[in-house]
Design an enzyme around this catalytic site. Structure first.
Site, short mmCIF file in Angstrom:
data_model
loop_
_atom_site.label_atom_id
_atom_site.label_comp_id
_atom_site.label_asym_id
_atom_site.label_seq_id
_atom_site.Cartn_x
_atom_site.Cartn_y
_atom_site.Cartn_z
CG ASN A 1 0.41 4.94 -5.60
OD1 ASN A 1 1.44 5.26 -6.20
ND2 ASN A 1 -0.79 5.41 -5.93
N GLY B 1 0.83 -1.20 0.00
CA GLY B 1 0.00 0.00 0.00
C GLY B 1 0.86 1.24 0.00
CB SER C 1 -7.92 -0.23 12.72
OG SER C 1 -8.88 0.75 13.03
CE1 TYR D 1 -10.49 -0.94 7.09
CE2 TYR D 1 -11.35 -0.24 9.23
CZ TYR D 1 -10.36 -0.20 8.26
OH TYR D 1 -9.24 0.57 8.46
N GLY E 1 -1.11 7.69 1.16
CA GLY E 1 -1.47 7.61 2.57
C GLY E 1 -0.31 7.29 3.49
CB ILE E 2 -0.17 5.67 6.84
CG1 ILE E 2 -0.95 4.38 6.61
CG2 ILE E 2 -1.05 6.72 7.51
CD1 ILE E 2 -1.49 3.78 7.89
#
Length: 320
Positions: free
Chosen positions: A40, A38, A164, A193, A42-43
């Site tokens: 590309n 991931g 999360s 989620y 954001g975090i």
């Protein structure tokens, strides 16, 4: 009443800002190699920037075109040792191809950041027969980590799973591990989620246990509420909830962390010398935190792991 509401908003804002932790580690990573999924935006992107600025060789993994992001990382860090590789976590074959290529081209892997994720999906099943949210957030990383274990064992490596605080709102069971739900069911979509984030935490803990004594550690983190595309993506799928979009956008704009702030706990677990040998923990704002009770249920976790092995079709020799 207005004064009271303003006071509450101010207190919430102050709490958010005062609890933003920043890693204090100045660890140099020259000679080290990291993979960030991931990567590309954001975090994930901010994590890459931080690691690259420390001299780390970083493999940016994402399903999106990484050309511009890679160029930006090189530009801002003056580190040209940045590699971009396509990784589609919604495809078990893509994960196997990625891991196979990494094993052929890399002599070591010091940091694995399992960060990529989505909040909802318009489809109910991937080509592998798995729920897309569960596969991208959890099953894909579960398989990827297994396939990279031999490389990770070559050095005192660290695995970091991006979980999360939403993991506390799960309804995870052994029967709904691969949820079969209609895409427009908003409540179930949110539950999936939450379940995926608890699944990441449990997997991190079990990896930590199974890898004890190898020098490899595994921890999970909560980045907090961060201004990324995740929430927008959720509303683009769950159109019934669009009336809430304005409220959540205002909250994200004024209360949430920015991606750099959200990435700090990931970087902390990946590089802090204070965490050498620390494994099986859950970190919130760079501090160890308590976990949902289900994550401590040993019998459930054992069966959960076994079912996960079957869902991702692990061969006997690939199992820990």
């Amino acid at each position: 009443m207005l004064a009271f509401l303003c006071c509450v908003v101010f207190l919430v804002y102050a709490f958010h800002r005062l609890t933003i932790a920043k890693t204090k580690s100045s660890t140099c990573l020259v000679g080290k190699t990291a993979i960030v999924t991931g990567a590309n935006s954001g975090i994930g992107y901010q994590t890459v920037l931080n690691l690259a600025s420390r001299g780390c060789r970083v493999i940016m993994a994402d399903v999106c075109d990484l050309t511009q992001s890679r160029n930006n990382v090189i530009k801002y860090t003056n580190n040209t040792n940045i590699v971009a590789k396509k990784l589609d976590l919604a495809s078990l074959q893509s994960i196997r191809d990625f891991a196979s290529e990494v094993a052929k081209t890399e002599s070591r892997l010091d940091i694995l950041v399992n960060n990529a994720g989505i909040s909802a999906s318009k489809s109910n099943r991937t080509e592998d027969g798995l729920n897309p949210v569960m596969q991208i957030n959890y099953f894909g990383h579960f398989l990827l980590t297994h396939l990279l274990i031999d490389l990770l064992k070559k050095s005192s490596s660290r695995i970091v799973f991006t979980s999360s605080f939403m993991s506390f709102f799960h309804n995870l069971t052994l029967k709904n591990l691969n949820y079969d739900a209609t895409p427009d069911d908003s409540i179930t979509a949110l539950r999936i989620y939450c379940n995926s984030k608890l699944a990441q935490m449990i997997a991190s803990d079990i990896f930590a246990s199974k890898l004890r004594g190898t020098g490899v550690t595994s921890n999970s983190v909560n980045p907090g509420i961060v201004r990324t595309t995740l929430l927008g993506q959720f509303f683009s799928v769950q159109t019934k909830l669009k009336p809430l979009r304005l409220f959540t956008d205002l909250y994200l704009r004024f209360m949430a962390k920015d991606p750099w702030e959200g990435s700090q706990v990931i970087v902390h677990c990946a590089v802090s010398k204070r965490l050498e040998g620390v494994s099986g923990k859950y970190f919130w704002d760079c501090m160890s935190a308590f976990k949902p009770s289900l994550a401590k249920d040993e019998e459930f976790c054992r069966k959960f792991w076994e079912k996960s092995e079957k869902f991702v079709k692990l061969a006997p020799e690939e199992r820990l």
